[in-house]
Motif scaffolding. Structure first.
Motif, mmCIF file in Angstrom:
data_model
loop_
_atom_site.group_PDB
_atom_site.id
_atom_site.type_symbol
_atom_site.label_atom_id
_atom_site.label_comp_id
_atom_site.label_asym_id
_atom_site.label_seq_id
_atom_site.Cartn_x
_atom_site.Cartn_y
_atom_site.Cartn_z
ATOM 1 N N TYR A 246 0.838 -1.197 0.000
ATOM 2 C CA TYR A 246 0.000 0.000 0.000
ATOM 3 C C TYR A 246 0.875 1.250 0.000
ATOM 4 C CZ TYR A 246 -3.919 -3.067 1.304
ATOM 5 O OH TYR A 246 -4.873 -4.038 1.329
ATOM 6 N N ASP A 247 1.975 1.167 0.711
ATOM 7 C CA ASP A 247 2.879 2.308 0.816
ATOM 8 C C ASP A 247 3.555 2.593 -0.521
ATOM 9 O OD1 ASP A 247 4.367 4.333 1.849
ATOM 10 O OD2 ASP A 247 5.764 3.051 2.943
ATOM 11 N N VAL A 248 4.141 1.541 -1.097
ATOM 12 C CA VAL A 248 4.869 1.686 -2.353
ATOM 13 C C VAL A 248 3.961 2.254 -3.452
ATOM 14 C CG1 VAL A 248 6.016 0.380 -4.190
ATOM 15 C CG2 VAL A 248 6.513 -0.132 -1.791
ATOM 16 N N HIS A 249 2.714 1.832 -3.458
ATOM 17 C CA HIS A 249 1.812 2.241 -4.539
ATOM 18 C C HIS A 249 0.801 3.293 -4.087
ATOM 19 C CE1 HIS A 249 3.443 -0.883 -7.085
ATOM 20 N NE2 HIS A 249 3.341 -1.720 -6.068
ATOM 21 N N TRP A 250 1.121 3.970 -2.979
ATOM 22 C CA TRP A 250 0.142 4.882 -2.384
ATOM 23 C C TRP A 250 -0.410 5.901 -3.373
ATOM 24 C CZ3 TRP A 250 -2.847 4.695 1.641
ATOM 25 C CH2 TRP A 250 -3.601 5.836 1.926
ATOM 26 N N LYS A 251 0.499 6.507 -4.170
ATOM 27 C CA LYS A 251 0.080 7.587 -5.063
ATOM 28 C C LYS A 251 -0.976 7.102 -6.057
ATOM 29 C CE LYS A 251 2.228 11.443 -7.298
ATOM 30 N NZ LYS A 251 3.287 11.769 -8.230
ATOM 31 N N ARG A 252 -0.694 5.967 -6.693
ATOM 32 C CA ARG A 252 -1.641 5.449 -7.689
ATOM 33 C C ARG A 252 -2.951 5.053 -7.019
ATOM 34 N NH1 ARG A 252 1.135 1.185 -11.719
ATOM 35 N NH2 ARG A 252 -0.688 1.681 -12.985
ATOM 36 N N LEU A 253 -2.844 4.457 -5.833
ATOM 37 C CA LEU A 253 -4.063 4.038 -5.123
ATOM 38 C C LEU A 253 -4.911 5.260 -4.779
ATOM 39 C CD1 LEU A 253 -2.580 1.309 -2.730
ATOM 40 C CD2 LEU A 253 -4.185 0.899 -4.611
ATOM 41 N N ALA A 254 -4.262 6.313 -4.246
ATOM 42 C CA ALA A 254 -4.998 7.505 -3.830
ATOM 43 C C ALA A 254 -5.616 8.219 -5.034
ATOM 44 C CB ALA A 254 -4.069 8.445 -3.071
ATOM 45 N N GLU A 255 -4.948 8.107 -6.191
ATOM 46 C CA GLU A 255 -5.487 8.729 -7.408
ATOM 47 C C GLU A 255 -6.652 7.949 -8.000
ATOM 48 O OE1 GLU A 255 -2.118 8.937 -9.964
ATOM 49 O OE2 GLU A 255 -1.354 10.780 -9.036
#
Lengths: 350, 371
Positions: A246-255
């Motif tokens: 979740y941390d590594v991909h946080w930006k894409r997830l939040a977008e």
């Protein structure tokens, strides 16, 4: 493991059949700031330091009792940030990780970006939320509680941990809503140990079942280390998504991006068409495929797939990739200048 | 049952996405058993044979060795907690019903009474195996239907040692240890939910309709239900339940609703003009509705897993025939009695605060009858 797991595991959300950073992580700085309200971290008695770092069996009954005391404290805090997540007819769990209301869950619970979710907290509050991104390859999903529902107090949330240094034998504590949300019961605590650590999953003997998907797994210091995903038949075969994904991909997830697919759960419709024409015309229906079973025919033009308007074949491909095997989807077709509605149960790519 | 049929639909739950691969699963559990039961030489020889034919690769089997070795109830943990359960070593018995092991029992008095799970005692004779391997005959001296308890009277000149129940309720997250016969730990788990009431979910397995005369008739029979096994057919009229006359579907449902899962309903049926008597078992709704995949992940469960005034929920992995024994906290207090294996993540125990008054009531009843 990969080749075997594929056919062994069942995802553990429930479908009602009546209807269709200041993260502590070493790998990234993208997790949201946890904010002003306190998290779930519980200070660790010195006697448990080795157990936390290495796992293993307590040396004495006294040490076991200290571990037990720690579990009681973590269980109490874990329940407060464990939520039930209901989206349409499916129900799973989630865990709030910031006072602003970000909820980590499983991708198969969140289903698709921008869906409305009903969130039930263990104190009885019911709020609405919107699904964000999904990293399907590991079954990680993100939801955010819609603003303005916390009365300015901030949400109770978990303290984020780090899944990079986990080892078999470490103790952990799971929370969730097995069998679905039950108001008279609330979340259920389970205590177990890590049995296997892999890049894309943790295996524990914290027994999970349908309804637990998306719920939290904590270490004995009260830090969130993983999120529940799926189970095998054996009671010690419980799989969780390591928190660092979740941390590594946080930006894409939040977008709100959705990408990848979970090994063994790639959705399949069973039609082929021309990518370059301006419509989603079916050129071939694979015999015995879900599309065949549902009554798709050669020459049909797909206009709508679930909530998604279909403009050409690639938009249909994208819409199918946003479903899960077993999901039932309403499809509107044009056939001989007539409009037609059929329901297809999405299959699994072998 | 008619009124409930819509309820069943709304509450029916299925797994989202189920997987095939039974064969592989079967092999894996095979492998696992080999490694957890190394104390049984003939068996592991047999399993080694099986394993040679297994398609599971060597590295996968090694993976399982690591996995089983660090489980929370591995041999090291069992050794660690053994001094706790040893305090009950003379008080736990194994119960046999018609020669089959059906449950554990907990000795509650020096004159030879023991509590066990009532719904497992399906057939006579009842015998019990004591801590020293002696097998003694026993009989059911009193029954507490509401919480599925039976009080057994054990015959024989024996030095009975009773447990002492303690009404402490451990906080959620506490370790709980289950004692087997001879006081060996049979499971290590944790407190999942504080005590609560569990309404019973027994069903005969018929859907009722009412005729123009208002009398209930059977519209549908669920497959593999007690009604199905007893031979009830669509269009049968239910005239009486346990000798008491019924007429409307509401009265049938009301009478049947007083029976717990595992109990038997005596039904008087009117079929094409003739009356017949039938005995049909009441079964758990959850088990009746269970899909094949549900039953695989749940493993075997108790015949009765609902209908308790108070139960505490823990996650100890028990077999259905390991219910009836004492549940201890880490201080060695007997805080409850295991009463049901309810599913993959759930075992239920009656808390001592419920057991104590029930035990006193049942003992009084039994001793008065014996006088």
């Amino acid at each position: 493991m990969v080749g075997v797991n594929r056919s062994l595991y069942a995802l553990i959300c429930l479908i009602f059949v009546f209807q269709l950073s200041d993260g502590r992580s070493a790998t990234g700085q993208d997790f949201p700031s946890s904010g002003s309200t306190a998290g779930t971290r519980v200070s660790l008695p010195p006697q448990l330091e080795k157990l936390l770092a290495e796992g293993g069996v307590p040396k004495s009954l006294d040490e076991l009792r200290i571990l037990e005391k720690q579990q009681q404290l973590v269980a109490n805090l874990a329940a407060k940030c464990t939520v039930s997540v209901q989206i349409g007819s499916a129900q799973g769990c989630g865990v709030i990780v910031s006072d602003t209301g970000y909820i980590l869950t499983a991708a198969h619970v969140a289903m698709r970006p921008n869906k409305t979710a009903v969130i039930k907290l263990s104190d009885g509050r019911i709020v609405t939320a919107t699904t964000r991104g999904l990293y399907r390859s590991v079954d990680a999903g993100l939801i955010k509680i819609n603003a303005g529902q916390d009365g300015g107090a901030g949400w109770p949330h978990a303290t984020l941990g780090d899944s990079d240094h986990l080892k078999p034998g470490m103790w952990c504590l799971a929370s969730g809503h097995p069998g679905g949300y039950d108001r008279g019961r609330g979340p259920v605590t389970r205590v177990g140990r890590i049995l296997g650590v892999e890049e894309d999953k943790l295996v524990t003997d914290c027994a999970l079942i349908g309804g637990d998907s998306g719920g939290p797994l904590f270490d004995i210091e009260g830090r969130l280390i993983a999120v529940h995903s799926r189970i095998g038949n054996d009671v010690a075969d419980n799989l969780h998504i390591p928190i660092n994904h979740y941390d590594v991909h946080w930006k894409r997830l939040a977008e709100g991006q959705s990408w990848g697919y979970l090994d063994g759960f790639k959705p399949m419709l069973g039609v082929s068409g021309n990518q370059s024409t301006g419509v989603a015309e079916i050129l071939r229906v694979a015999a015995g495929s879900p599309a065949d079973d549902a009554g798709f025919r050669q020459g049909d033009v797909v206009r709508r797939f679930g909530d998604v308007a279909i403009t050409d074949f690639s938009s249909l491909t994208k819409a199918v990739s946003d479903t899960m095997p077993g999901e039932r989807v309403e499809v509107w077709l044009s056939r001989n200048n007539q409009s037609l509605r059929i329901v297809v149960e999405i299959g699994r790519m072998e | 049952m008619l009124g409930r049929s819509s309820f069943i639909l709304v509450f029916s739950l299925v797994f989202g996405f189920l997987t095939a691969g039974e064969m592989l699963c079967a092999q894996d559990s095979q492998v696992q058993r080999t490694q957890t039961q190394q104390t049984q030489p003939e068996k592991s020889q047999f399993q080694r044979e099986k394993r040679r034919g297994s398609r599971a690769p060597e590295w996968l089997r090694r993976g399982y060795t690591v996995r089983t070795s660090s489980r929370r109830d591995n041999s090291e943990m069992v050794q660690l907690v053994e001094p706790i359960t040893k305090t009950t070593s003379r008080s736990v018995i194994q119960v046999l019903s018609d020669g089959k092991i059906v449950s554990l029992g907990t000795i509650v008095s020096a004159d030879g009474y023991a509590l066990t799970k009532r719904s497992e005692l399906s057939a006579d004779p009842i015998r019990v195996r004591m801590h020293d391997d002696q097998v003694l005959s026993a009989r059911v001296a009193a029954v507490g239907r509401a919480n599925d308890l039976a009080l057994l009277k054990i015959d024989g000149d024996f030095d009975f040692t009773a447990v002492k129940f303690d009404s402490t309720i451990p906080p959620v997250g506490s370790f709980l240890i289950s004692s087997g016969r001879t006081g060996r730990p049979i499971g290590i788990g944790s407190m999942g939910v504080l005590p609560r009431r569990i309404e019973h979910n027994g069903r005969l397995g018929v859907v009722l309709r009412e005729g123009s005369d208002g009398r209930a008739w059977v519209y549908e029979v669920w497959r593999d239900s007690g009604a199905d096994d007893a031979g009830i057919e669509p269009e049968d009229r239910i005239i009486a339940v346990n000798g008491q006359e019924v007429y409307t579907s509401e009265s049938v449902i009301q009478k049947l609703g007083r029976l717990f899962p595992g109990e038997v309903a005596q039904l008087t049926i009117l079929r094409s003009g003739s009356m017949m008597e039938m005995n049909a078992g009441i079964r758990e709704l959850g088990i009746l509705q269970e899909t094949e995949n549900d039953s695989r992940v749940n493993g075997s469960r108790s015949k009765r897993l609902s209908g308790f005034d108070q139960v505490l929920q823990h996650d100890t992995v028990l077999k259905p025939d390991e219910c009836g024994g004492p549940l201890l906290d880490l201080n060695g207090r007997v805080i409850g009695l295991n009463i049901a294996r309810a599913g993959r993540v759930v075992s239920y125990a009656l808390p001592s605060s419920l057991i104590l008054p029930e035990m006193i009531r049942l003992l009084e009843q039994a001793r008065n009858a014996d006088r």
